[in-house]
Every structure is written in structure tokens, then in C-alpha cells.
Motif scaffolding. Sequence first.
Motif, PDB file in Angstrom:
ATOM      1  N   ILE A  63       0.904  -1.075  -0.163  1.00 26.90           N
ATOM      2  CA  ILE A  63       0.074   0.007   0.063  1.00 26.90           C
ATOM      3  C   ILE A  63       0.831   1.382   0.006  1.00 26.90           C
ATOM      4  CG2 ILE A  63      -1.695   1.545   1.376  1.00 26.90           C
ATOM      5  CD1 ILE A  63      -2.859  -1.310   2.258  1.00 26.90           C
ATOM      6  N   LYS A  64       0.544   2.064  -1.056  1.00 22.26           N
ATOM      7  CA  LYS A  64       1.251   3.304  -1.049  1.00 22.26           C
ATOM      8  C   LYS A  64       0.473   4.395  -1.032  1.00 22.26           C
ATOM      9  CE  LYS A  64       5.007   1.447  -3.718  1.00 22.26           C
ATOM     10  NZ  LYS A  64       5.859   1.648  -5.092  1.00 22.26           N
ATOM     11  N   CYS A  65       0.496   5.582  -0.275  1.00 24.48           N
ATOM     12  CA  CYS A  65      -0.689   6.525  -0.211  1.00 24.48           C
ATOM     13  C   CYS A  65       0.035   7.999   0.129  1.00 24.48           C
ATOM     14  CB  CYS A  65      -1.784   6.300   0.791  1.00 24.48           C
ATOM     15  SG  CYS A  65      -1.100   5.301   2.221  1.00 24.48           S
ATOM     16  N   HIS A  66      -0.610   9.054  -0.319  1.00 26.51           N
ATOM     17  CA  HIS A  66       0.054  10.385   0.037  1.00 26.51           C
ATOM     18  C   HIS A  66      -1.496  11.269   0.203  1.00 26.51           C
ATOM     19  CE1 HIS A  66       3.738   9.331  -1.596  1.00 26.51           C
ATOM     20  NE2 HIS A  66       3.258   8.738  -2.698  1.00 26.51           N
ATOM     21  N   MET A  67      -1.461  12.342   1.018  1.00 23.61           N
ATOM     22  CA  MET A  67      -2.427  13.068   1.389  1.00 23.61           C
ATOM     23  C   MET A  67      -2.014  14.576   0.668  1.00 23.61           C
ATOM     24  SD  MET A  67      -2.955  11.968   5.289  1.00 23.61           S
ATOM     25  CE  MET A  67      -4.112  13.179   5.444  1.00 23.61           C
ATOM     26  N   GLY A  68      -3.265  15.410   0.451  1.00 29.49           N
ATOM     27  CA  GLY A  68      -2.958  16.572  -0.118  1.00 29.49           C
ATOM     28  C   GLY A  68      -2.351  16.512  -1.444  1.00 29.49           C
ATOM     29  N   VAL A  69      -3.064  15.838  -2.494  1.00 31.79           N
ATOM     30  CA  VAL A  69      -2.371  15.938  -3.670  1.00 31.79           C
ATOM     31  C   VAL A  69      -2.813  16.879  -4.692  1.00 31.79           C
ATOM     32  CG1 VAL A  69      -1.674  13.377  -3.568  1.00 31.79           C
ATOM     33  CG2 VAL A  69      -4.009  14.062  -4.453  1.00 31.79           C
ATOM     34  N   PHE A  70      -3.988  17.399  -4.235  1.00 31.99           N
ATOM     35  CA  PHE A  70      -4.659  18.491  -5.182  1.00 31.99           C
ATOM     36  C   PHE A  70      -4.687  19.747  -4.169  1.00 31.99           C
ATOM     37  CE2 PHE A  70      -6.895  14.865  -7.240  1.00 31.99           C
ATOM     38  CZ  PHE A  70      -6.077  14.865  -8.535  1.00 31.99           C
ATOM     39  N   SER A  71      -4.128  20.891  -4.756  1.00 32.05           N
ATOM     40  CA  SER A  71      -4.137  22.409  -4.044  1.00 32.05           C
ATOM     41  C   SER A  71      -5.670  22.668  -4.300  1.00 32.05           C
ATOM     42  CB  SER A  71      -3.040  22.934  -4.598  1.00 32.05           C
ATOM     43  OG  SER A  71      -3.399  23.422  -5.957  1.00 32.05           O
ATOM     44  N   GLN A  72      -6.246  22.468  -5.219  1.00 30.71           N
ATOM     45  CA  GLN A  72      -7.667  23.082  -5.445  1.00 30.71           C
ATOM     46  C   GLN A  72      -8.775  22.747  -4.609  1.00 30.71           C
ATOM     47  OE1 GLN A  72      -5.757  21.643  -7.827  1.00 30.71           O
ATOM     48  NE2 GLN A  72      -5.318  23.051  -9.578  1.00 30.71           N
ATOM     49  N   ALA A  73      -8.313  21.180  -4.328  1.00 28.40           N
ATOM     50  CA  ALA A  73      -9.691  20.618  -3.517  1.00 28.40           C
ATOM     51  C   ALA A  73      -9.486  20.952  -1.918  1.00 28.40           C
ATOM     52  CB  ALA A  73      -9.605  19.190  -3.538  1.00 28.40           C
ATOM     53  N   ASP A  74     -10.492  21.073  -1.204  1.00 26.16           N
ATOM     54  CA  ASP A  74     -10.492  20.800   0.263  1.00 26.16           C
ATOM     55  C   ASP A  74      -9.756  19.976   0.865  1.00 26.16           C
ATOM     56  OD1 ASP A  74     -11.891  23.515   0.368  1.00 26.16           O
ATOM     57  OD2 ASP A  74     -13.635  22.135  -0.346  1.00 26.16           O
ATOM     58  N   GLY A  75     -10.007  18.722   0.294  1.00 28.17           N
ATOM     59  CA  GLY A  75      -8.899  17.521   0.802  1.00 28.17           C
ATOM     60  C   GLY A  75      -8.932  16.594  -0.317  1.00 28.17           C
ATOM     61  N   SER A  76      -7.908  15.941  -0.199  1.00 28.05           N
ATOM     62  CA  SER A  76      -7.483  14.778  -1.415  1.00 28.05           C
ATOM     63  C   SER A  76      -6.544  13.907  -1.119  1.00 28.05           C
ATOM     64  CB  SER A  76      -7.028  15.592  -2.672  1.00 28.05           C
ATOM     65  OG  SER A  76      -5.731  16.428  -2.315  1.00 28.05           O
ATOM     66  N   ALA A  77      -6.588  12.747  -1.715  1.00 23.35           N
ATOM     67  CA  ALA A  77      -5.421  11.631  -1.427  1.00 23.35           C
ATOM     68  C   ALA A  77      -5.272  10.702  -2.440  1.00 23.35           C
ATOM     69  CB  ALA A  77      -5.971  10.987  -0.414  1.00 23.35           C
ATOM     70  N   TYR A  78      -4.117  10.204  -2.440  1.00 23.24           N
ATOM     71  CA  TYR A  78      -3.990   9.182  -3.697  1.00 23.24           C
ATOM     72  C   TYR A  78      -3.566   7.867  -2.903  1.00 23.24           C
ATOM     73  CZ  TYR A  78      -0.828   6.481  -6.992  1.00 23.24           C
ATOM     74  OH  TYR A  78      -0.472   5.296  -7.658  1.00 23.24           O
ATOM     75  N   LEU A  79      -4.233   6.755  -3.417  1.00 21.96           N
ATOM     76  CA  LEU A  79      -3.927   5.464  -2.774  1.00 21.96           C
ATOM     77  C   LEU A  79      -3.645   4.568  -3.711  1.00 21.96           C
ATOM     78  CD1 LEU A  79      -5.138   4.197   0.531  1.00 21.96           C
ATOM     79  CD2 LEU A  79      -5.384   2.576  -1.444  1.00 21.96           C
ATOM     80  N   GLN A  80      -2.680   3.613  -3.626  1.00 23.27           N
ATOM     81  CA  GLN A  80      -2.205   2.483  -4.297  1.00 23.27           C
ATOM     82  C   GLN A  80      -2.319   1.205  -3.508  1.00 23.27           C
ATOM     83  OE1 GLN A  80       1.253   2.916  -6.888  1.00 23.27           O
ATOM     84  NE2 GLN A  80       1.209   0.620  -7.412  1.00 23.27           N
ATOM     85  N   MET A  81      -2.998   0.223  -3.979  1.00 23.28           N
ATOM     86  CA  MET A  81      -3.174  -1.158  -3.185  1.00 23.28           C
ATOM     87  C   MET A  81      -2.732  -2.099  -4.244  1.00 23.28           C
ATOM     88  SD  MET A  81      -6.487  -0.983  -0.844  1.00 23.28           S
ATOM     89  CE  MET A  81      -6.242  -2.804  -0.315  1.00 23.28           C
ATOM     90  N   GLY A  82      -1.374  -2.411  -4.458  1.00 21.01           N
ATOM     91  CA  GLY A  82      -0.917  -3.399  -5.384  1.00 21.01           C
ATOM     92  C   GLY A  82      -0.832  -2.595  -6.690  1.00 21.01           C
ATOM     93  N   ASN A  83      -1.593  -3.016  -7.701  1.00 21.18           N
ATOM     94  CA  ASN A  83      -1.778  -2.344  -9.004  1.00 21.18           C
ATOM     95  C   ASN A  83      -2.956  -1.595  -9.097  1.00 21.18           C
ATOM     96  OD1 ASN A  83       0.800  -3.050 -10.272  1.00 21.18           O
ATOM     97  ND2 ASN A  83      -0.207  -5.325 -10.639  1.00 21.18           N
ATOM     98  N   THR A  84      -3.632  -1.674  -8.035  1.00 22.66           N
ATOM     99  CA  THR A  84      -4.885  -0.743  -7.938  1.00 22.66           C
ATOM    100  C   THR A  84      -4.786   0.561  -7.604  1.00 22.66           C
ATOM    101  OG1 THR A  84      -6.553  -2.683  -7.722  1.00 22.66           O
ATOM    102  CG2 THR A  84      -7.280  -0.501  -7.155  1.00 22.66           C
ATOM    103  N   LYS A  85      -4.945   1.671  -8.434  1.00 28.74           N
ATOM    104  CA  LYS A  85      -4.575   3.078  -7.979  1.00 28.74           C
ATOM    105  C   LYS A  85      -5.961   4.020  -8.214  1.00 28.74           C
ATOM    106  CE  LYS A  85      -0.325   2.192 -10.342  1.00 28.74           C
ATOM    107  NZ  LYS A  85       0.775   2.581 -11.295  1.00 28.74           N
ATOM    108  N   VAL A  86      -6.057   4.946  -6.929  1.00 26.86           N
ATOM    109  CA  VAL A  86      -7.238   5.750  -7.132  1.00 26.86           C
ATOM    110  C   VAL A  86      -6.806   7.034  -6.449  1.00 26.86           C
ATOM    111  CG1 VAL A  86      -8.961   3.754  -6.691  1.00 26.86           C
ATOM    112  CG2 VAL A  86      -8.194   5.005  -4.773  1.00 26.86           C
ATOM    113  N   LEU A  87      -7.856   8.104  -6.992  1.00 27.06           N
ATOM    114  CA  LEU A  87      -7.406   9.551  -6.415  1.00 27.06           C
ATOM    115  C   LEU A  87      -8.821   9.757  -5.920  1.00 27.06           C
ATOM    116  CD1 LEU A  87      -5.517  11.164  -9.332  1.00 27.06           C
ATOM    117  CD2 LEU A  87      -4.658  10.932  -7.151  1.00 27.06           C
ATOM    118  N   VAL A  88      -8.754  10.475  -4.853  1.00 33.62           N
ATOM    119  CA  VAL A  88     -10.038  10.948  -4.237  1.00 33.62           C
ATOM    120  C   VAL A  88      -9.909  12.396  -3.962  1.00 33.62           C
ATOM    121  CG1 VAL A  88     -11.752  10.972  -2.229  1.00 33.62           C
ATOM    122  CG2 VAL A  88     -10.629   8.727  -2.999  1.00 33.62           C
ATOM    123  N   ALA A  89     -10.897  13.321  -4.277  1.00 39.08           N
ATOM    124  CA  ALA A  89     -10.997  14.739  -3.994  1.00 39.08           C
ATOM    125  C   ALA A  89     -12.183  15.113  -3.268  1.00 39.08           C
ATOM    126  CB  ALA A  89     -10.971  15.532  -5.481  1.00 39.08           C
TER     127      ALA A  89
END
Length: 253
Positions: free
Chosen positions: A25-51
Amino acid sequence: MGERNLVSDQGLRLDGRRPGELRQIKCHMGVFSQADGSAYLQMGNTKVLVAIYGPHQVSNKNKNTQETAVINCQYSMATFSTGERKNRPRGDRKSEEMSIQLRQALSSTIKIELYPRSQIDIYFEVLQADGGNYCACVNAATLALIDAGIPVTEYICACTASLANGDIPLIDITHLEETTGGPNLTVAALPSSGNIALLAMSQRFHIDHIPKVLETALKGCKDIQAILDRVVRDHLTEVGNSIGWNAQTLPVL
């Protein structure tokens, strides 16, 4: 390839993991400056962005009188997220179903009573799909909510589980294991309190197998919670260094 081949004689799965081992699992918080909150998360080869945007005024006037916040979730998959190009990355029946399930899970931890007549928009984008899309979205949303400063009762985490060779529980199922194995169980839970926010089965399980598979999924949720908590503390420590605030003193949710 049949279900009997999901675990080798050496006790290894198709991707080299042990039956009870999570994908990396790899993840980062605050990946978008325009959004109020955001995160990127990778579980194996599954990769998602949330804003996350909000809380803000409710866009639908008919819902403006509600005494709790309206949670608006929109799930979509990039056209390049799978081996076959998607013609409709959003708005199809599966995406709408996923959006409803995500809203159901996240509403169980967001303190919606603190934001009457308000709306919180949560956008999910699957960049690469390799099994566990829903789980990756829930886990990334937990980080994005904390990044947005939206109060939650505790971390909400999600994990999948299945059985191989008839009785060997598997955790964190990949797409290949989903398609070549038996039924799998998806659980979104609040690990600290032990409550379950969502439980879904791809097919029917024998009643004797459900406790074992459920226990495996819940253990995965607890392990994921520990990983997310470290990410949150590292992120807050980095942000708070300039003001001398120590995030390591935060209680574990």
C-alpha cells in the motif's frame, strides 16, 4: 486456471504473497491544492484518486432544509484503467451502484450532524483497476476526509477476502483471483469500534465458511488502519513542523 490453483503447494499465491498478506500500500495526502481535501492510494496495482469539496451550501434547494450534511459521492473509472477501454467511464449502472455503496460506508463515520443544510462532495477516480476498487476508494477517502479537516468518528477501512483450495482464507483479492477463484467478501469496517459499515458478497458462501472469511477481512481492515494512521501522522508531522506541533501525541482513532 481453476480455484484450486490460487495457492501453490509452497503456500504462495499467484502474485507471490502469502494467503494472509496484504498487497503493498502506497498513499499520499494533499495531492490537489484546488480541493479541500485529497488523497492518492495504491493497493498493489489498483490506483485511485479522491478529491473532496465542502462542506458548502447544498446545491439542491429541496435538500436545503436537512438538519444533517448531504454526502454526494461520484465514482468513475478512467478509460485506460483496465485492459479493455471503457466507453462510459462514469454514469453507468455499476458506477452508480459503487457511488451509493461508498456514500453508505462514509456516512457511518462522517459527523454529518455538525453541518446542517450543507453538502460534502466526494469524487473517486480509479486510474488503474486490479481488484479491490471499492476498498481502495474507501481507504483513500479516509485520508482525504482527514486532509479536508472533516470530523469523523474513526477511521473507516475496507478489505476483501475469499477462500482458496476450499478452506484457505485469502486476504486482499486481486482481479485475477476474483475471476479465477470462488466467491469473495468485501467488508468496510470501523476497526476501533468493531462495527461493520458495509458487507457485500460476489456470490453465495457456504454458511460454515462465512465466519472464517469475515474474520480474515476484518483483520485486513485493522492492518490497513495501522498503515493509514502512520501516513496521517507522517503527513501532519510534516505540515506541523513549522509551528512546532507534534502529531505523534494524537490519539489513535
